[in-house]
Write an enzyme that holds these catalytic residues in place. Structure first.
Site, PDB file in Angstrom:
ATOM      1  N   HIS A  53     -40.752 -49.954  12.096  1.00  0.00           N
ATOM      2  CA  HIS A  53     -41.843 -49.593  11.189  1.00  0.00           C
ATOM      3  C   HIS A  53     -43.117 -50.338  11.573  1.00  0.00           C
ATOM      4  O   HIS A  53     -43.063 -51.433  12.157  1.00  0.00           O
ATOM      5  CB  HIS A  53     -41.479 -49.940   9.755  1.00  0.00           C
ATOM      6  CG  HIS A  53     -40.491 -49.013   9.137  1.00  0.00           C
ATOM      7  ND1 HIS A  53     -40.440 -48.801   7.783  1.00  0.00           N
ATOM      8  CD2 HIS A  53     -39.512 -48.246   9.677  1.00  0.00           C
ATOM      9  CE1 HIS A  53     -39.474 -47.935   7.509  1.00  0.00           C
ATOM     10  NE2 HIS A  53     -38.890 -47.599   8.641  1.00  0.00           N
ATOM     11  N   GLU A  55     -45.316 -52.014   9.807  1.00  0.00           N
ATOM     12  CA  GLU A  55     -45.500 -53.347   9.230  1.00  0.00           C
ATOM     13  C   GLU A  55     -44.696 -54.398   9.982  1.00  0.00           C
ATOM     14  O   GLU A  55     -45.205 -55.493  10.259  1.00  0.00           O
ATOM     15  CB  GLU A  55     -45.065 -53.366   7.758  1.00  0.00           C
ATOM     16  CG  GLU A  55     -45.876 -52.453   6.876  1.00  0.00           C
ATOM     17  CD  GLU A  55     -45.234 -51.084   6.658  1.00  0.00           C
ATOM     18  OE1 GLU A  55     -45.352 -50.546   5.552  1.00  0.00           O
ATOM     19  OE2 GLU A  55     -44.615 -50.555   7.611  1.00  0.00           O
ATOM     20  N   CYS A  83     -42.133 -49.692   2.391  1.00  0.00           N
ATOM     21  CA  CYS A  83     -40.766 -49.414   1.940  1.00  0.00           C
ATOM     22  C   CYS A  83     -40.091 -50.745   1.577  1.00  0.00           C
ATOM     23  O   CYS A  83     -40.673 -51.817   1.778  1.00  0.00           O
ATOM     24  CB  CYS A  83     -39.987 -48.703   3.050  1.00  0.00           C
ATOM     25  SG  CYS A  83     -39.554 -49.780   4.435  1.00  0.00           S
ATOM     26  N   CYS A  86     -39.872 -53.219   4.616  1.00  0.00           N
ATOM     27  CA  CYS A  86     -41.154 -53.806   4.989  1.00  0.00           C
ATOM     28  C   CYS A  86     -41.670 -54.747   3.911  1.00  0.00           C
ATOM     29  O   CYS A  86     -42.252 -55.792   4.222  1.00  0.00           O
ATOM     30  CB  CYS A  86     -42.152 -52.701   5.302  1.00  0.00           C
ATOM     31  SG  CYS A  86     -41.675 -51.776   6.787  1.00  0.00           S
TER      32      CYS A  86
END
Length: 157
Positions: A53, A55, A83, A86
């Site tokens: 992801h 992040e 999410c 993260c």
């Protein structure tokens, strides 16, 4: 506010790169003392990795740049609400502030599904939606419309 717009535009540029590679367009930058110290974009499809992801990629780069896992004094700008995974990374990295663009109604953990930053963890970053929330939302909407065959994701950009 101008600085916030600049940094979110940098995150949007990374999101567009992710989309060009076939990944959900999410981009992220981490800023400390006016300098971008971490950049990331979604790479789940590219790497076949559920943890790739934006992040987390930005957090890894920022930690490498500062030589520590502690990112106190930093602001994270991301085009989509983080999410749970993260959000956990943000908490563990001790990032002070999160600014996100679009809400994520299915897995967002700053407000949409729940707010992990309000729970009794040892660190609670400040959270803001925006700037450029509408631009972030539009980029995601166009990408998913393209996947459904209505249009190619970047025809309107």
């Amino acid at each position: 506010m101008e600085d916030h717009v600049y940094y979110m535009k940098e995150a949007l540029a990374l999101a567009r790169q992710a989309a060009a590679e076939g990944d959900v367009p999410v981009g992220c930058v981490i800023v400390r003392d006016g300098e971008i110290i971490g950049r990331g974009r979604n790479r789940r499809e590219e790497r076949g990795d559920a943890t790739a992801h934006a992040e987390l990629e930005a957090i890894r780069e920022a930690c490498g740049r500062v030589g520590s896992w502690r990112l106190s004094g930093c602001t994270l700008y991301v085009t989509l609400e983080p999410c749970p995974m993260c959000a956990g990374g943000i908490i563990n990295a001790r990032i002070d502030t999160v600014r996100y663009g679009a809400r994520e109604e299915k897995s967002g953990c700053c407000a949409s599904v729940l707010n992990l930053f309000e729970e009794r963890f040892n660190h609670r970053p400040r959270i803001y939606q925006g700037p450029l929330a509408e631009e972030c939302r539009q980029l995601l909407q166009e990408f998913f419309e393209g996947l459904r065959g209505k249009t190619h994701w970047n025809e309107k950009i």
